[in-house]
Design a protein around this motif. Sequence first.
Motif, PDB file in Angstrom:
ATOM      1  N   GLU A   1       0.823  -1.201   0.000  1.00 31.12           N
ATOM      2  CA  GLU A   1       0.000   0.000   0.000  1.00 31.12           C
ATOM      3  C   GLU A   1       0.866   1.265   0.000  1.00 31.12           C
ATOM      4  O   GLU A   1       0.572   2.226  -0.736  1.00 31.12           O
ATOM      5  N   ASP A   2       1.912   1.274   0.827  1.00 30.85           N
ATOM      6  CA  ASP A   2       2.805   2.434   0.875  1.00 30.85           C
ATOM      7  C   ASP A   2       3.539   2.610  -0.447  1.00 30.85           C
ATOM      8  O   ASP A   2       3.745   3.743  -0.909  1.00 30.85           O
ATOM      9  N   MET A   3       3.949   1.509  -1.056  1.00 30.69           N
ATOM     10  CA  MET A   3       4.647   1.575  -2.340  1.00 30.69           C
ATOM     11  C   MET A   3       3.735   2.113  -3.437  1.00 30.69           C
ATOM     12  O   MET A   3       4.143   2.942  -4.253  1.00 30.69           O
ATOM     13  N   ALA A   4       2.479   1.657  -3.439  1.00 25.67           N
ATOM     14  CA  ALA A   4       1.533   2.123  -4.451  1.00 25.67           C
ATOM     15  C   ALA A   4       1.216   3.606  -4.273  1.00 25.67           C
ATOM     16  O   ALA A   4       1.102   4.351  -5.252  1.00 25.67           O
ATOM     17  N   ALA A   5       1.066   4.037  -3.023  1.00 27.89           N
ATOM     18  CA  ALA A   5       0.809   5.455  -2.762  1.00 27.89           C
ATOM     19  C   ALA A   5       1.993   6.304  -3.220  1.00 27.89           C
ATOM     20  O   ALA A   5       1.815   7.395  -3.781  1.00 27.89           O
ATOM     21  N   GLU A   6       3.201   5.805  -2.989  1.00 27.47           N
ATOM     22  CA  GLU A   6       4.396   6.532  -3.432  1.00 27.47           C
ATOM     23  C   GLU A   6       4.442   6.603  -4.950  1.00 27.47           C
ATOM     24  O   GLU A   6       4.829   7.629  -5.524  1.00 27.47           O
ATOM     25  N   MET A   7       4.063   5.529  -5.624  1.00 27.63           N
ATOM     26  CA  MET A   7       4.001   5.524  -7.082  1.00 27.63           C
ATOM     27  C   MET A   7       3.047   6.612  -7.572  1.00 27.63           C
ATOM     28  O   MET A   7       3.368   7.362  -8.506  1.00 27.63           O
ATOM     29  N   ALA A   8       1.874   6.710  -6.939  1.00 29.77           N
ATOM     30  CA  ALA A   8       0.901   7.737  -7.319  1.00 29.77           C
ATOM     31  C   ALA A   8       1.440   9.137  -7.035  1.00 29.77           C
ATOM     32  O   ALA A   8       1.217  10.074  -7.814  1.00 29.77           O
ATOM     33  N   ARG A   9       2.158   9.280  -5.938  1.00 30.90           N
ATOM     34  CA  ARG A   9       2.726  10.600  -5.601  1.00 30.90           C
ATOM     35  C   ARG A   9       3.753  11.035  -6.644  1.00 30.90           C
ATOM     36  O   ARG A   9       3.767  12.193  -7.074  1.00 30.90           O
ATOM     37  N   LEU A  10       4.609  10.106  -7.062  1.00 26.91           N
ATOM     38  CA  LEU A  10       5.601  10.435  -8.080  1.00 26.91           C
ATOM     39  C   LEU A  10       4.933  10.832  -9.395  1.00 26.91           C
ATOM     40  O   LEU A  10       5.354  11.782 -10.060  1.00 26.91           O
ATOM     41  N   LEU A  11       3.878  10.091  -9.774  1.00 22.95           N
ATOM     42  CA  LEU A  11       3.177  10.437 -11.004  1.00 22.95           C
ATOM     43  C   LEU A  11       2.559  11.817 -10.892  1.00 22.95           C
ATOM     44  O   LEU A  11       2.608  12.609 -11.854  1.00 22.95           O
ATOM     45  N   ASP A  12       1.979  12.133  -9.748  1.00 24.40           N
ATOM     46  CA  ASP A  12       1.396  13.455  -9.530  1.00 24.40           C
ATOM     47  C   ASP A  12       2.448  14.544  -9.738  1.00 24.40           C
ATOM     48  O   ASP A  12       2.172  15.582 -10.364  1.00 24.40           O
ATOM     49  N   GLU A  13       3.658  14.304  -9.255  1.00 20.34           N
ATOM     50  CA  GLU A  13       4.730  15.285  -9.431  1.00 20.34           C
ATOM     51  C   GLU A  13       5.121  15.417 -10.899  1.00 20.34           C
ATOM     52  O   GLU A  13       5.376  16.528 -11.391  1.00 20.34           O
ATOM     53  N   HIS A  14       5.169  14.309 -11.621  1.00 21.83           N
ATOM     54  CA  HIS A  14       5.491  14.377 -13.047  1.00 21.83           C
ATOM     55  C   HIS A  14       4.399  15.104 -13.822  1.00 21.83           C
ATOM     56  O   HIS A  14       4.690  15.909 -14.719  1.00 21.83           O
ATOM     57  N   ILE A  15       3.141  14.837 -13.492  1.00 18.23           N
ATOM     58  CA  ILE A  15       2.026  15.479 -14.194  1.00 18.23           C
ATOM     59  C   ILE A  15       2.053  16.987 -13.981  1.00 18.23           C
ATOM     60  O   ILE A  15       1.836  17.776 -14.914  1.00 18.23           O
ATOM     61  N   HIS A  16       2.341  17.420 -12.750  1.00 14.14           N
ATOM     62  CA  HIS A  16       2.316  18.848 -12.424  1.00 14.14           C
ATOM     63  C   HIS A  16       3.638  19.547 -12.729  1.00 14.14           C
ATOM     64  O   HIS A  16       3.758  20.754 -12.519  1.00 14.14           O
ATOM     65  N   GLY A  17       4.625  18.786 -13.191  1.00 15.04           N
ATOM     66  CA  GLY A  17       5.888  19.394 -13.588  1.00 15.04           C
ATOM     67  C   GLY A  17       6.832  19.711 -12.457  1.00 15.04           C
ATOM     68  O   GLY A  17       7.872  20.344 -12.673  1.00 15.04           O
ATOM     69  N   THR A  18       6.516  19.280 -11.224  1.00 20.38           N
ATOM     70  CA  THR A  18       7.426  19.538 -10.112  1.00 20.38           C
ATOM     71  C   THR A  18       8.570  18.533 -10.084  1.00 20.38           C
ATOM     72  O   THR A  18       9.536  18.715  -9.355  1.00 20.38           O
ATOM     73  N   ARG A  19       8.440  17.462 -10.839  1.00 22.33           N
ATOM     74  CA  ARG A  19       9.533  16.508 -11.028  1.00 22.33           C
ATOM     75  C   ARG A  19       9.675  16.260 -12.525  1.00 22.33           C
ATOM     76  O   ARG A  19       8.722  15.850 -13.189  1.00 22.33           O
ATOM     77  N   THR A  20      10.855  16.514 -13.045  1.00 23.01           N
ATOM     78  CA  THR A  20      11.077  16.383 -14.491  1.00 23.01           C
ATOM     79  C   THR A  20      11.999  15.227 -14.853  1.00 23.01           C
ATOM     80  O   THR A  20      11.990  14.781 -15.995  1.00 23.01           O
ATOM     81  N   GLU A  21      12.780  14.734 -13.900  1.00 22.53           N
ATOM     82  CA  GLU A  21      13.694  13.633 -14.166  1.00 22.53           C
ATOM     83  C   GLU A  21      13.191  12.357 -13.487  1.00 22.53           C
ATOM     84  O   GLU A  21      12.590  12.420 -12.407  1.00 22.53           O
ATOM     85  N   PRO A  22      13.456  11.200 -14.098  1.00 30.36           N
ATOM     86  CA  PRO A  22      13.019   9.944 -13.457  1.00 30.36           C
ATOM     87  C   PRO A  22      13.761   9.700 -12.154  1.00 30.36           C
ATOM     88  O   PRO A  22      14.923  10.081 -11.999  1.00 30.36           O
TER      89      PRO A  22
END
Length: 346
Positions: free
Chosen positions: A310-331
């Motif tokens: 559950e924690d891993m999946a939530a973290e996956m969603a958090r990373l995607l949210d950052e990529h979508i909003h442009g706050t994270r640009t590198e993998p």
Amino acid sequence: MSRQAPTLEDVAREAGVSRATVSRVVNGVRNVDPAIQELVRRAIARTGYAPNRAARSLVTRRAETVALVVSGAGDTSDQAQAAFAARVFADPFFGRVVAGIVGFLRPRSVHPVLMFAESDAARQEVLTYLRQGRADGALVVSSHAEDPLPALLAEARLPAVLFARPARPVPLSYVDLAHRDGGRLAAEHLLARGCRKPATICGPLAVAASQERLAGFRDALARRGLAYAPVAEGGFTLDSGVAAMTELLARHPDLDGVFAANDLMARGACQVLREQGRRTPQDVAVVGFDDSAVAVARHPHLTTVRQPVEDMAAEMARLLDEHIHGTRTEPTSVLFDAELVVRESA
């Protein structure tokens, strides 16, 4: 006369702020003071305001959905794909993934759309869906090392995050577990209990996590001078655990410990041991992997290696949210630690 639906202006008057401030909160703009955000949310609740999702999408240029893609590289026949979907829904692992993702997305009014990608046509459908903007990005759970979808997503420059490190390097973010450490923990626990003839039921060897768990198990045994441990390959299902345990006992009736690469297979192993008159853990100790609900569904409760899905999946969603909003640009990668949970079976 019917009552008109509440508007942004109604919320603004109720909250005592400007219409623009309400709009920023509704549209998820991040530079709004948390106290103001809470004030506006309470006003929304009191007025019963519901954003027009179509209008909001025109403003934000986002679909407010993400694709949850279960992908693989298996048989592409209709029958095989239906069987694949059935296995996914029967596996408690997938339910835990969904729980973690929904737990992160729901407070943000973002919703997952489930998609299967077991064929070239299905993979192209996922790519088209994302390119058309019908989802803002993809959360990918891949079941096969040869899965081509991660590379296709990277080539298309579409926002995506993977559950598990891809077998072939691609420039996408991922979350994963230290699987090799988990296999090591299982081996060390069996040895500490006095097991001298341990065996293992590994997962499908086409899956990188299965390879890592097996390697960690073998490495720990080798460091203690045990050069050989019998292996039977399973499929992460209860029935495959039954079949693998039956095979191991036929070949090695004197084995005294078993590490199964997930809890379903461990439960199948316990079933066979009970049917053949072997006591668990007195005669044969059993260690599972995942710490799913299956581990405590019946006796003996499983000693298992915890994977915080559950924690891993939530973290996956958090990373995607950052990529979508442009706050994270590198993998980036996030690796979670495995943990041994000791119960009755070992």
